[in-house]
Every structure is written in structure tokens, then in C-alpha cells.
Design an enzyme around this catalytic site. Sequence first.
Site, PDB file in Angstrom:
ATOM      1  N   GLU A 138       0.800  -1.232   0.000  1.00 59.02           N
ATOM      2  CA  GLU A 138       0.000   0.000   0.000  1.00 59.02           C
ATOM      3  C   GLU A 138       0.836   1.287   0.000  1.00 59.02           C
ATOM      4  OE1 GLU A 138      -2.738  -0.541   3.261  1.00 59.02           O
ATOM      5  OE2 GLU A 138      -3.502  -2.398   2.428  1.00 59.02           O
TER       6      GLU A 138
ATOM      7  N   ASN B 169       1.855  -5.277  -2.975  1.00 59.12           N
ATOM      8  CA  ASN B 169       0.446  -5.565  -2.677  1.00 59.12           C
ATOM      9  C   ASN B 169      -0.302  -4.251  -2.423  1.00 59.12           C
ATOM     10  OD1 ASN B 169      -1.598  -7.588  -1.974  1.00 59.12           O
ATOM     11  ND2 ASN B 169      -1.387  -6.885   0.149  1.00 59.12           N
TER      12      ASN B 169
ATOM     13  N   HIS C 151     -10.612  -6.082  -2.225  1.00 59.49           N
ATOM     14  CA  HIS C 151     -11.657  -5.745  -1.259  1.00 59.49           C
ATOM     15  C   HIS C 151     -12.723  -4.986  -2.046  1.00 59.49           C
ATOM     16  CE1 HIS C 151      -9.363  -7.074   2.171  1.00 59.49           C
ATOM     17  NE2 HIS C 151      -8.334  -6.323   1.805  1.00 59.49           N
TER      18      HIS C 151
ATOM     19  N   GLU D  70      -6.477 -10.594  -1.181  1.00 55.92           N
ATOM     20  CA  GLU D  70      -7.237 -10.351   0.060  1.00 55.92           C
ATOM     21  C   GLU D  70      -8.736 -10.257  -0.241  1.00 55.92           C
ATOM     22  OE1 GLU D  70      -5.766  -7.025   2.335  1.00 55.92           O
ATOM     23  OE2 GLU D  70      -3.669  -7.555   2.022  1.00 55.92           O
TER      24      GLU D  70
ATOM     25  N   ASP E  59     -12.627 -10.080  -0.506  1.00 48.68           N
ATOM     26  CA  ASP E  59     -13.930 -10.164   0.161  1.00 48.68           C
ATOM     27  C   ASP E  59     -14.855  -9.169  -0.528  1.00 48.68           C
ATOM     28  OD1 ASP E  59     -13.002  -7.721   1.270  1.00 48.68           O
ATOM     29  OD2 ASP E  59     -12.591  -8.630   3.219  1.00 48.68           O
TER      30      ASP E  59
HETATM   31  O1  G3I Z   1      -4.833  -6.301  19.055  1.00 46.90           O
HETATM   32  C1  G3I Z   1      -5.624  -5.206  19.466  1.00 46.90           C
HETATM   33  C2  G3I Z   1      -6.285  -5.498  20.767  1.00 46.90           C
HETATM   34  O2  G3I Z   1      -5.296  -5.638  21.755  1.00 46.90           O
HETATM   35  C3  G3I Z   1      -7.243  -4.351  21.091  1.00 46.90           C
HETATM   36  O3  G3I Z   1      -7.938  -4.671  22.262  1.00 46.90           O
HETATM   37  C4  G3I Z   1      -8.231  -4.149  19.956  1.00 46.90           C
HETATM   38  C5  G3I Z   1      -9.168  -2.981  20.221  1.00 46.90           C
HETATM   39  O4  G3I Z   1      -9.527  -2.337  19.047  1.00 46.90           O
HETATM   40  O5  G3I Z   1      -7.520  -3.888  18.795  1.00 46.90           O
HETATM   41  C6  G3I Z   1      -6.675  -4.951  18.419  1.00 46.90           C
HETATM   42  O6  G3I Z   1      -6.015  -4.597  17.268  1.00 46.90           O
HETATM   43  C7  G3I Z   1      -6.782  -4.638  16.062  1.00 46.90           C
HETATM   44  C8  G3I Z   1      -6.129  -5.596  15.106  1.00 46.90           C
HETATM   45  O7  G3I Z   1      -6.787  -5.575  13.856  1.00 46.90           O
HETATM   46  C9  G3I Z   1      -6.119  -7.029  15.615  1.00 46.90           C
HETATM   47  O8  G3I Z   1      -7.406  -7.482  15.787  1.00 46.90           O
HETATM   48  C10 G3I Z   1      -6.827  -3.252  15.479  1.00 46.90           C
HETATM   49  O9  G3I Z   1      -7.585  -2.388  16.319  1.00 46.90           O
HETATM   50  C11 G3I Z   1      -7.438  -3.296  14.095  1.00 46.90           C
HETATM   51  O10 G3I Z   1      -7.303  -2.021  13.486  1.00 46.90           O
HETATM   52  C12 G3I Z   1      -6.715  -4.309  13.245  1.00 46.90           C
HETATM   53  O11 G3I Z   1      -7.346  -4.347  12.001  1.00 46.90           O
HETATM   54  C13 G3I Z   1      -6.628  -5.034  10.985  1.00 46.90           C
HETATM   55  C14 G3I Z   1      -6.282  -4.064   9.880  1.00 46.90           C
HETATM   56  O12 G3I Z   1      -5.645  -4.765   8.831  1.00 46.90           O
HETATM   57  C15 G3I Z   1      -5.358  -2.956  10.362  1.00 46.90           C
HETATM   58  O13 G3I Z   1      -4.890  -2.208   9.310  1.00 46.90           O
HETATM   59  C16 G3I Z   1      -7.543  -6.123  10.444  1.00 46.90           C
HETATM   60  O14 G3I Z   1      -7.748  -7.118  11.449  1.00 46.90           O
HETATM   61  C17 G3I Z   1      -6.890  -6.776   9.222  1.00 46.90           C
HETATM   62  O15 G3I Z   1      -7.827  -7.625   8.611  1.00 46.90           O
HETATM   63  C18 G3I Z   1      -6.521  -5.691   8.226  1.00 46.90           C
HETATM   64  O16 G3I Z   1      -5.866  -6.299   7.124  1.00 46.90           O
HETATM   65  C19 G3I Z   1      -5.490  -5.414   6.074  1.00 46.90           C
HETATM   66  C20 G3I Z   1      -4.286  -6.011   5.407  1.00 46.90           C
HETATM   67  O17 G3I Z   1      -3.277  -6.287   6.342  1.00 46.90           O
HETATM   68  C21 G3I Z   1      -3.751  -5.066   4.314  1.00 46.90           C
HETATM   69  N1  G3I Z   1      -4.795  -4.739   3.369  1.00 46.90           N
HETATM   70  C22 G3I Z   1      -6.048  -4.249   3.948  1.00 46.90           C
HETATM   71  C23 G3I Z   1      -6.565  -5.222   4.992  1.00 46.90           C
HETATM   72  C24 G3I Z   1      -7.909  -4.761   5.513  1.00 46.90           C
HETATM   73  O18 G3I Z   1      -7.786  -3.518   6.159  1.00 46.90           O
END
Ligand code: G3I
Length: 440
Positions: free
Chosen positions: A240, A288, A324, A355, A357
Site C-alpha cells: 500500500e 500488494n 476488497h 485479500e 472479500d
Molecule cells: O490487538 C488489538 C487489541 O489488543 C485491542 O484490544 C483491539 C481494540 O480495538 O484492537 C486490536 O487490534 C486490532 C487488530 O486488527 C487485531 O485485531 C486493530 O484495532 C485493528 O485495526 C486491526 O485491524 C486489521 C487491519 O488490517 C489494520 O490495518 C484487520 O484485522 C486486518 O484484517 C486488516 O488487514 C489489512 C491487510 O493487512 C492489508 N490490506 C487491507 C486489509 C484490511 O484492512
Amino acid sequence: MRSAPLTLLLSAFLCAIGCSDGGGDGGEGGTGGAGAAGSTGSATSGTGGATGGATSGTSGATTGSTGGVTTSASGTGGATSSTSTGMDGTGGGGTGGGPSTPRTRTPAASASSLREAGEKANPPILIGAAISGGGLNDNRYKSVAAAEHNYVTAENEMKWDALEPNPGQFSWGAADNIVNWARQNNMKVKGHTLVWHNQLPGWANSLSGAAAVEQAIRRHIENVMGHFKDRINHWDVVNEAVITNSDTGVGNPRMRPSVFFNALGERYLDLAFQIAREQDPTAKLYYNDYSIDALNEKADFVYEMVKGMVERGVPIDGVGFQMHIGPPNNEAGGADVAANLRRFADLGLEVLISEMDINRCGGVVTAEEQLTYYHDIVAACFSMPECTAITFWGINDGRSWLNSWSGALCNGQSSQSLLFDDQYQKKATYNRVLDALLGR
Ligand code: G3I
């Protein structure tokens, strides 16, 4: 911004790929010999004119919709560098036009899982899913994930903040759990992701100065690739790096400001790929991004960026199109996706759906459109031997990142975006994807 599903156009396009006899093509029917950019950095020559007829057709479409993008394939290149060995276990495709280059992928006669359909196709294609550490605590999740997929991307556990929370101090436990589980189930792993502006620890985000940032990139890549050496040989090296005014890929595409870009300029991409190649001469190294799935401004910008890397001999092997679809990202029909993937493949690169969905929240994508998109986009990739993997971003709807993502319009409701429901039952989306993988 919004492309209607154009099934008929897709059919015509796929026929063009499969039926036309472009100037540079060297025949079909072989099974090996990927023409993807050479894994030793010889990418510059992989730009020849396989599928010349089809490409010139899509080039016109590209120019028409975006105002002047030209594709590299002229249809006159003939055999070019086909030095890479193809996607491990997939046989690979080819853009080089050698006599063993298959021009289409032959589907399995039948299959009872996505994974089996991918493995029995000729050449095979990897079928992946984003796997979360939390998911692996659930036996039903594990069982469906392993039965249906043979390729794993860690959803969060290999990001910089997870692996290197403090400078030079690494934390491998959560990532190792996923990698070990994958290996126990004969699944390959793609490392995700080495250099990304997001999910960076605070200390990395506040680095400044070219020397400090370069040193941090080098230490991170060397340690991470070193730790997983012999277990992971596919990597999202840079994620990105490009931004537009909207998350849909429209409006003033440009390099994204980040700690990396601000310190090093665009050369941080070349640097990251070169360091990764030094670490593993045979790994597959990918760029990516999201909302580059169809023909739009961001995809055009990334195309030119990647083309420049190929021409400079940067060791890039392929591009991941996140796919996405729906809020907060783009909406892409199959025909546009096919044309877009084709122009990148004609640079001599692998292309991957990395990725996928399709978000139903907000009513932007209807149930019927979702089924059409799933089928046509998977079919567009499947038809191209250069398209080496299709990864879905999760297993079941209830665990989708979209449910809680600002901008996804779900507000905690299910995004209904994946192939399995909350009880791990196959949905209609699953059936349409399997249809596409079986050539139906
Ligand atoms: O781990 C913390 C946890 O300790 C806390 O309590 C909780 C409260 O919000 O947050 C948790 O972290 C979250 C993390 O996922 C793990 O679950 C973050 O807030 C959340 O922002 C994070 O989101 C991830 C996102 O990337 C962040 O950019 C998504 O799960 C994940 O699916 C998403 O994946 C990305 C790819 O890596 C790159 N391309 C886009 C894709 C979708 O956004």
C-alpha cells in the site's frame, strides 16, 4: 468509480485471451515455465508480447477509460526471459511466449473443495485465506480453513508491530503458531507484510533521517526473513505505497506519505525488494495494494510504478490485487479486472488476488451482484496462468475485519462478505467461486 458487472464482455475478453493468436505468442498446452519476472532480478526482459491480440484489445480499453495508459505488450515480443521457475507447486504461467507456455488454465473435471479445485487445475493455482491467531482457537474454523485452502496469510501476526515491537527485539510466538499450523496441514504461507505504513510500532513511526530509516528497514527484513527462512518463500515486501483522495482508488494518485517515503523517497521500494532478494535469492517477492483491482486511476499509477521497477531490474516477482470489493474500497466488475490483471502480467509478472472479500454493508453491493462479482473475478484470475493465487480475507462472515471497520458501513453488523456463514456452512458465494474454479 463503480463498474457494472459485464459478464458478456468478460466472456468475450476471456475468449480473446484463449482464442486469439497474438504476434508474440508461442502456443499453448505446456505446463511449466513461468514467464514471471525472474527471481534473480532479471525482470527487465520479461515484457514480451504473449497474448498480443488480446492485449492490444485491452490496451484500447485502458486508454479509453483512464486517459492514456499504454500497456507494454505490443504483441511482437515473442520469447522473452522465462527464467523463473513458476509459483512453487503451481507450475506457473507464462508471458514469455515460449513453446511450453500455457495460454489458459485447464480446470479440474470435478472437485469437492476449493483447495482440490486449485490443486487439480493445470497449471495449479493456490487457494488462500487470511488466518487469525484467534481463529485457530476454534476447531470448526481450523477444520474449514485447512480443508478448503492450501495457502495462508497471517491476518495481523506478521506485521511490523507484532514482530518487532521494540527496536531490534523480535516476538515470534503468534506468527510461529500460524506458520506451524499451516505446515502441519500442507499449506504454503505468504509473509505479510515487511514494509507497510500501517500497524507500525510507535518507535518505527517516529524515526527520521534516511540513514535511520534505511537501517530499520534492513534490520527488520533481515531478521524476519531470516527467522522464517525455509518455511516461507513468498513475501509481500511492500504494501500500500500509493494513496488517492478516496479509498476507492480515484483522485490524485500519488506516493503515500509515510516514515519510509518521507525519509527515502520512492527509492524505499527498490531498497526493500533488493534487501529481500539478498536474504532469499529464490523467494517470490510481491507488491500488494487495494483498490487497484480494476481499471482506475490508482491502478494506472501503480502500473507505471511497477513498470519502472521492472525496467530498473528491481527484483519484483508479482503484484497482489487485494480485491476488497464494496465499502470502503472499490467496486470492480470481472471484465475490468481481467483487463487490468492482463496488463500487469504482460510486464512479465505474476498477478495474485491477495485479500478478496465483498462487503454487503450499506446495500452498496446487492446479493446478486456479490455472486456475480465473486464468480467473474475468480474466473478472470483463473483463466490466466500468470494468476498464481486467490486468497480470501478470512474464513467466515462473523470474523471479518469489515464488521468493525470504520468506513465499511457495517457498524458491528455482519458484512456477509465471505464464503462461509457464522456456523461455517458454505454460502452461495462459495458455490459461485467453486463454479469459477471448475470453469463453469
Ligand atoms: O490487538 C488489538 C487489541 O489488543 C485491542 O484490544 C483491539 C481494540 O480495538 O484492537 C486490536 O487490534 C486490532 C487488530 O486488527 C487485531 O485485531 C486493530 O484495532 C485493528 O485495526 C486491526 O485491524 C486489521 C487491519 O488490517 C489494520 O490495518 C484487520 O484485522 C486486518 O484484517 C486488516 O488487514 C489489512 C491487510 O493487512 C492489508 N490490506 C487491507 C486489509 C484490511 O484492512
